[in-house]
Design a protein around this motif. Structure first.
Motif, PDB file in Angstrom:
ATOM      1  N   TYR A 126       0.829  -1.194   0.000  1.00 21.85           N
ATOM      2  CA  TYR A 126       0.000   0.000   0.000  1.00 21.85           C
ATOM      3  C   TYR A 126       0.872   1.257   0.000  1.00 21.85           C
ATOM      4  CZ  TYR A 126      -3.906   3.111   1.059  1.00 21.85           C
ATOM      5  OH  TYR A 126      -4.841   4.111   1.012  1.00 21.85           O
ATOM      6  N   ALA A 127       2.008   1.190   0.701  1.00 19.57           N
ATOM      7  CA  ALA A 127       2.943   2.316   0.727  1.00 19.57           C
ATOM      8  C   ALA A 127       3.458   2.604  -0.684  1.00 19.57           C
ATOM      9  CB  ALA A 127       4.091   2.042   1.675  1.00 19.57           C
ATOM     10  N   LYS A 128       3.799   1.557  -1.430  1.00 20.18           N
ATOM     11  CA  LYS A 128       4.271   1.748  -2.809  1.00 20.18           C
ATOM     12  C   LYS A 128       3.184   2.390  -3.665  1.00 20.18           C
ATOM     13  CE  LYS A 128       7.662  -1.951  -2.808  1.00 20.18           C
ATOM     14  NZ  LYS A 128       8.037  -3.258  -3.334  1.00 20.18           N
ATOM     15  N   PHE A 129       1.942   1.943  -3.459  1.00 20.51           N
ATOM     16  CA  PHE A 129       0.813   2.521  -4.190  1.00 20.51           C
ATOM     17  C   PHE A 129       0.668   4.013  -3.868  1.00 20.51           C
ATOM     18  CE2 PHE A 129      -3.652   3.861  -3.781  1.00 20.51           C
ATOM     19  CZ  PHE A 129      -4.048   3.803  -5.111  1.00 20.51           C
ATOM     20  N   LEU A 130       0.727   4.357  -2.585  1.00 20.38           N
ATOM     21  CA  LEU A 130       0.590   5.762  -2.160  1.00 20.38           C
ATOM     22  C   LEU A 130       1.710   6.626  -2.736  1.00 20.38           C
ATOM     23  CD1 LEU A 130      -0.375   5.292   1.592  1.00 20.38           C
ATOM     24  CD2 LEU A 130      -1.865   6.111  -0.226  1.00 20.38           C
TER      25      LEU A 130
END
Length: 145
Positions: free
Chosen positions: A25-29
């Motif tokens: 999710y961090a990579k997506f953000l």
């Protein structure tokens, strides 16, 4: 992974929040420019931005207070037509008050002016001017023949 939100994300965090999220999710953000990775450098940048915003906010409050001091005690007068028993045709709107303030040299948006009651009778009426959430004052509007 810890991230710093740079935009509001519904259900996750608001701008400038520091939160622990899952790696994927961090990579997506980060890839969608909604957050940056939490590092010592990014924390310094965040703190600098917050300080800068606070200073700008204080400057804005000072400017609003100057306008408030200049307008305090001033009255805005409207000459209106009346019918029988001094009944006013129509009413005075916040737009008209804003236009009158513009003629006086104060650029105040009509959305920042509120009236508790309609201004549709002769006499003095009080309106509230909200220049900033911390700078609120009353202004007298006079209707006369």
């Amino acid at each position: 992974m810890k991230v710093i939100f740079i935009k509001d994300v519904k259900g996750q965090g608001k701008k400038d929040d520091i939160k622990e999220v899952k790696d994927g999710y961090a990579k997506f953000l980060i890839s969608n420019s909604l957050a940056v990775a939490y590092t010592s450098n990014s924390v310094k940048v965040l703190n600098n931005q917050i300080d800068k915003r606070k200073q700008e906010e204080q400057e804005l409050i000072k400017e609003c207070n100057k306008i408030k001091d200049k307008l305090k005690g001033k009255k805005i007068e409207f000459k209106v037509k009346t019918g029988k028993e001094d009944k006013v045709f129509g009413s005075i709107s916040t737009k008209q008050i804003s236009e009158e303030l513009s003629k006086m040299g104060y650029d105040i948006d009509k959305k920042k002016i509120t009236c508790d009651t309609e201004i549709n009778s002769l006499g003095t009426h009080e309106v509230t001017v909200t220049l900033h959430k911390e700078v609120v004052f009353k202004l007298d509007v006079i209707l006369s023949k």
